[in-house]
Design a protein around this motif. Structure first.
Motif, short mmCIF file in Angstrom:
data_model
loop_
_atom_site.label_atom_id
_atom_site.label_comp_id
_atom_site.label_asym_id
_atom_site.label_seq_id
_atom_site.Cartn_x
_atom_site.Cartn_y
_atom_site.Cartn_z
N LEU A 21 -6.25 14.89 -3.39
CA LEU A 21 -5.08 13.93 -2.24
C LEU A 21 -5.08 13.69 -1.27
O LEU A 21 -5.10 13.22 -0.24
CB LEU A 21 -3.98 13.46 -2.84
N SER A 46 -6.99 3.40 -0.19
CA SER A 46 -6.85 4.47 0.24
C SER A 46 -8.54 4.27 2.07
O SER A 46 -7.98 4.15 2.68
CB SER A 46 -7.15 5.54 0.42
N ARG A 102 -9.32 5.87 -5.48
CA ARG A 102 -8.89 6.21 -3.99
C ARG A 102 -9.54 4.88 -3.09
O ARG A 102 -9.11 4.99 -2.11
CB ARG A 102 -9.93 7.03 -3.72
N HIS A 117 0.77 4.10 -2.68
CA HIS A 117 0.36 5.46 -2.51
C HIS A 117 1.03 6.21 -2.91
O HIS A 117 1.03 7.98 -3.35
CB HIS A 117 -0.16 5.38 -0.95
N LEU A 120 -6.90 11.71 1.93
CA LEU A 120 -7.82 10.18 0.70
C LEU A 120 -8.00 9.57 2.07
O LEU A 120 -8.27 8.69 2.04
CB LEU A 120 -5.68 10.26 -0.08
N TYR A 155 1.02 -1.12 0.11
CA TYR A 155 0.01 -0.11 -0.24
C TYR A 155 1.25 1.62 -0.22
O TYR A 155 0.28 2.08 -0.88
CB TYR A 155 -1.12 -0.14 0.87
N CYS A 200 1.64 5.80 4.18
CA CYS A 200 1.15 6.35 2.91
C CYS A 200 0.72 7.43 3.26
O CYS A 200 0.83 7.98 1.66
CB CYS A 200 -0.37 5.80 2.95
N GLU A 201 -0.14 8.05 4.17
CA GLU A 201 -0.14 10.24 3.98
C GLU A 201 1.40 10.70 3.56
O GLU A 201 1.33 11.58 2.47
CB GLU A 201 -0.08 10.06 5.55
N LEU A 207 0.48 8.01 -6.23
CA LEU A 207 -1.00 8.12 -6.50
C LEU A 207 -1.10 9.49 -6.76
O LEU A 207 -1.77 9.60 -7.73
CB LEU A 207 -1.47 7.69 -5.16
N THR A 246 2.10 9.57 -0.02
CA THR A 246 2.05 10.71 -0.88
C THR A 246 1.77 12.48 -0.97
O THR A 246 1.39 12.87 -2.14
CB THR A 246 -0.03 10.85 -0.52
#
Length: 1041
Positions: free
Chosen positions: A1005, A753, A750, A713, A1008, A709, A817-818, A716, A821
């Protein structure tokens, strides 16, 4: 064996040679004749009643002088005998064999002393006497008495040795040269008795040391050769080091002894060295010869022991080499055996192209993993060959091990090559099957897309026939095989499952070809009979992809094959087209309905597993499984409905070049997500149905796998940029209509997420159970019993601990992941940004830069602030410039990296005057300051407290400040979410806020990982009530998650 025989002979040879050295030393020092040493009779020698001055007679006979000595007659017989024995043993055997000349000086003595001397010489002289010279007493009376006494005793003495009576020294000179007499006898021979004793003592000590050393080396050699060699590598190395140290010590001692002998030799030769005109006397020359002979024996001793040591060292070295070889052989053989065992388990040939490609990657990984052991094995075999060539004593043991290593390497390499060929054929097989399947599905799509209303005219029929003929011509391009050719080519690869799949695909091929034939016949009849118009019937919509669903291919084909008869009228032909379309589109759905209707047991099971009969934890697991299946189907619909059709030739004209070149970036690793969830994660979650206590361990066990993941991301933002550029192309519209999706593609992209948020929410819900009533557990069972529908749970149970850990895993994954992104959207970001730690906050600020340097006055008086996007990490701050750039839906923000600062170099202060939304950050040196203005006082306070807290913790050298939080503790609600700072409300007073509000919500995003209601509507199934019932009173917390 021969080597060991030679090595066993080495100590015997050493003993023999050293025994010879000892014998030679005894001969040199004449120990067999005179076992006395100077040190043993040192007192008698110092009395000097007899000396060996070093003079020689005319024939080379050694001269022993008896100088004037008061009390000669009182010398004990034993002392006289010892001195005579020692003096006669000092000259060489050759000189002693000539005979000794004795000079008795009694000029100041009496006849009684002469008589006593002659008597003792006649009785106790151990050597061969040649001649005796007697200097008469100088006194007249004593001379007369001497003449009378010698007259009576002359005959007795003459029987043993001639006696010559001399009246003066001049008479002595007629017989012996002055150069051979000492100064007290009127000669010129230099003689110092103390020096002579010192030289003799040193020579004898040196000889004794050489002899003792030889005897000691005999003992050491015997002990070394008798040492049993150990079998362990470490003990062998220790023994090797020990013996080497002993050899080094002995060698140093031998060198030191040689230096001592050379120094003694130089001391004796010193007079001749200093004065070239002076010559050494006979005694000194014999001392030099003695030392040189002793040095020769010392050299022989060193050579003998060196040769022994070289053989013994070779023995130890080869033993150590053998130990190293056998140790490495065991390690390498174990590694090769493990590789071969792992290779033997590698029997799967795959059931799809993706699976075979994955197996090829695993095969390459195994091959790469085996490179190091193979290289080690080949190198070890080469080392073994070198040992054999060097005539190692264990060559018979090394040779089969080398052969075994090469055999194992060849087995691994050959088996790898064989499996690689098998996987290559398997890949070709499944590509052939996929190619046939795609062709069939494309054909079904073509038939389904032919509108009936366009076939009412001859032109429409001709177009339809031309499309069918053109499509059938593509069969040559795809080189579709016949079933017989297919089986002949891949007979060895056809396992039961693959054979069933191949039969299904080939049957599908035949069915589709027959459908096309019937459609052609119907269209040709319709073209021949254009009798009356026909009312068109629109096809029904469908929600599954028409060109990819495996359930729509063969059932539709079989359904069309049931049409065995055709009506002679044109109306019937048109109706047959409609039926074909409907059957093609709804075959998959009808099959699902039939499966449900024919499964009576499933209804009964559904009643048993109804929500009202399940415990709360089982309702959570059921919710998780149902949403997991929906999630997998939606990802599969993206793969089947958007990714796969890009390879269809008849759709190429709908795909722009930008999309075709960047399709991998648009979809990222979504295929990898599908494979993981469909093949692995769903199956493990299904096991939790019967064992709910395995739920948390399922997430913990797949912690590393869930990192896909992060990769998704990270890609993304780039996917969003590609989507923004290509979202209006006709291809996406066609795919969306075929899938019957209400929302555009990017909303579904998305979905991963939102799935992470779903996992987090369900795990939080499980942690909300704080009492047995929440789980519908009898409190009495908590003592040790178990529940029927769920695990025993208490606040301190291992299950709760695992749930906390699983929740921490999901929260950390969402944070990472944040971060991926956010940072992916920042241009110019350095590669080492990860050294700043985790991302904690981000937000937009108005920033004033203040320089105290007078040369920066321009910046100092700059009153207009710069708008910056600021990211707060654990160990630093990152400033990014905000640029509003036009996009397809207005202006949107873009970020570029400006600078980064470590927190340890900063200090923070609140501004007492001015806006209550400002605070100050400055360098420790105070030369540069930054005034930050937040969008609101609450945001300012939150940032200030968080930065101040980090500074305090870092100053106290507290490391890893989030270790406890990672074990289950949630971030404090007081800490502002990173997404709250980007919301449009925070930019009321910030420059460019109006432009940022124009950003498209479908492409943004920033939200997200917030709850997305629109995505929930994308799913064909909403979240069940069980999932809602577990949240309790924590809805507010979930909104902030």
């Amino acid at each position: 064996m021969l080597f060991w025989l030679k090595e066993d002979m080495a100590p015997q040879e050493l003993t023999r040679r050293l025994a010879a050295v000892i014998t030679h030393i005894d001969e040199i020092m004449q120990q067999e004749i005179r076992p006395l040493l100077a040190v043993d009779i040192i007192e008698q020698l110092h009395r000097q009643f007899a000396i060996l001055s070093g003079g020689r007679g005319k024939d080379g006979a050694p001269i022993i002088t008896f100088p004037e000595f008061v009390g000669f007659k009182h010398i004990p017989d034993e002392d006289f005998l010892n001195v005579m024995t020692y003096l006669t043993s000092v000259p060489s055997a050759e000189a002693a064999s000539i005979g000794f000349v004795i000079v008795i000086d009694r000029r100041m003595d009496k006849w009684s002393s002469i008589k006593a001397s002659l008597t003792r010489i006649a009785v106790a002289f151990p050597g061969n006497l040649q001649l005796i010279f007697i200097l008469r007493p100088s006194s007249f009376i004593q001379r007369a008495i001497t003449d009378i006494g010698i007259k009576y005793y002359r005959d007795e003495f003459k029987r043993k040795v001639p006696i010559i009576m001399l009246n003066s020294i001049s008479d002595l000179h007629d017989y012996i040269a002055k150069s051979q007499l000492t100064e007290d006898l009127g000669g010129t021979l230099e003689y110092r008795h103390s020096q002579w004793i010192s030289h003799r003592t040193a020579i004898e000590n040196f000889a004794l040391t050489v002899k003792t050393t030889a005897q000691m080396l005999q003992t050491v050699g015997s002990r070394l050769s008798a040492t049993e060699l150990p079998r362990g590598m470490v003990s062998t190395e220790e023994l090797f080091v020990l013996h080497t140290r002993q050899w080094d010590k002995l060698r140093d001692e031998l060198k030191l002894l040689g230096k001592q002998g050379a120094m003694l030799l130089s001391c004796i030769q010193e007079p001749a060295t200093k004065n070239p005109t002076s010559k050494l006397n006979a005694n000194e020359l014999e001392n030099v010869a003695t030392i040189e002979r002793l040095l020769v024996q010392l050299d022989e001793t060193e050579k003998a022991f060196s040769q022994f040591w070289s053989k013994h060292h070779l023995k130890l070295n080869q033993c150590l080499q053998l130990q190293h070889f056998e140790h490495k052989f065991c390690e390498v053989k174990l590694a090769l055996d493990n590789l071969l065992a792992e290779q033997a388990e590698f029997t799967d040939l795959g059931d799809s192209v993706m699976r075979v490609e994955q197996l090829l990657k695993e095969h390459e990984k195994l091959e790469g993993k085996g490179q190091e052991p193979l290289e080690k094995a080949q190198l070890l075999a080469l080392i073994g060959d070198q040992l054999i060539q060097s005539h190692h004593y264990a060559a018979d043991s090394i040779r089969p091990k080398c052969a075994e290593l090469r055999h194992l390497c060849d087995d691994f390499t050959n088996e790898n090559r064989k499996k690689y060929d098998m996987l290559g054929k398997s890949l070709e097989l499944h590509r052939q099957l996929d190619k046939v399947s795609h062709w069939c599905e494309a054909g079904i799509y073509l038939l389904a897309s032919q509108a009936v209303d366009k076939c009412q005219s001859r032109e429409g029929v001709d177009v339809a026939l031309n499309d069918i003929e053109a499509f059938l011509d593509t069969a040559k391009e795809y080189q579709l095989p016949s079933p017989k050719e297919f089986y002949n080519q891949f007979e060895l690869m056809l396992t039961l499952d693959v054979k069933a799949k191949a039969q299904k695909v080939l049957q599908k091929l035949g069915d589709v070809q027959e459908i096309f034939h019937k459609r052609q016949m119907s269209l040709m009849k319709l073209a021949a009979r254009q009798t009356r118009p026909v009312q068109p019937v629109a096809p029904h919509p469908e929600s599954s992809p028409k060109w990819m669903s495996p359930k729509t291919s063969q059932p539709s084909a079989s359904g069309l094959l049931q049409k065995t008869s055709e009506e002679p009228r044109a109306e019937t032909d048109v109706n047959s087209l409609e039926k074909e379309d409907d059957e093609t589109k709804f075959a998959g759905k009808n099959e699902e309905i039939l499966e449900i209707s024919n499964n009576g047991d499933g209804l009964e099971l559904e009643k048993i597993d109804s929500p009202e009969n399940l415990s709360p934890i089982r309702r959570v697991i059921r919710d998780l499984l149902e949403t997991e299946e929906i999630y997998i189907k939606e990802i599969k619909s993206i793969i089947d409905g958007y990714i796969t059709p890009m390879d269809f030739i008849w759709l190429k004209h709908l795909i722009p070049d930008v999309l075709q070149n960047n399709k991998d970036f648009l979809f990222g690793n979504i295929t990898e997500l599908y494979e993981f969830h469909n093949r692995t994660f769903l199956k493990e979650l299904e096991k939790c149905t019967e064992n709910p206590e395995l739920l948390a361990s399922c997430f913990l066990r797949r912690k590393e796998d869930l990192q896909i993941y992060f990769k998704y991301h990270k890609n993304l933002p780039r996917a969003a940029a590609i989507w923004q550029e290509c979202q209006d192309c006709a291809y996406f519209g066609v795919c969306q209509r075929q899938l019957d999706h209400n929302l555009p593609l990017f909303k579904y992209l998305r979905g991963p997420s939102q799935r992470l948020i779903k996992y987090q929410t369900l795990l939080k819900g499980l942690l909300d159970f704080e009492s047995p009533e929440d789980l519908e557990i009898d409190p009495g069972d908590l003592e040790g019993g178990s529940t029927k529908n769920g695990p025993k749970m208490t606040k301190d149970s291992a299950f709760l601990a695992e749930l906390h850990q699983a929740l921490a895993v999901m929260e950390n994954l969402i944070k990472s992941c944040e971060l991926a992104t956010d940072l992916a959207a920042v241009t110019g970001c350095p590669d080492d940004i990860g050294k700043l730690g985790k991302l904690l906050m981000c937000g937009s600020f108005n920033v004033w830069t203040v320089h105290k340097d007078r040369y920066k006055m321009k910046d100092f008086i700059r009153f207009k602030p710069s708008q910056r996007q600021i990211y707060l990490f654990e160990r630093g701050l990152v400033f990014c410039k905000i640029r509003m750039e036009p996009s397809g839906q207005g202006l949107s923000p873009h970020y570029s990296f400006k600078k980064s600062m470590k927190l340890m170099t900063l200090s923070i202060h609140q501004l007492e005057r001015g806006s209550n939304r400002k605070f100050e950050i400055s360098n420790r040196n105070g030369l540069e300051k930054y005034i930050l203005q937040a969008a609101s006082k609450e945001i300012r306070d939150c940032w200030f407290s968080e930065i101040n807290k980090l500074l305090t913790e870092q100053q106290n050298n507290i490391k890893d400040i989030y270790e406890d939080e990672d074990n289950g503790r949630q971030i404090s609600p007081k800490r502002c979410s990173s997404r709250e700072f980007i919301s449009m409300e925070t930019f009321e007073d910030c420059e460019g806020a109006e432009d940022m509000e124009k950003e498209s919500s479908s492409l943004s995003l920033s939200g997200l990982f917030q709850s997305d209601d629109s995505y929930e509507t994308c799913s064909s199934k909403s979240v069940p009530g069980a999932g809602e019932s577990i949240r309790g009173g924590k809805e507010g917390d979930e909104k902030n998650t």
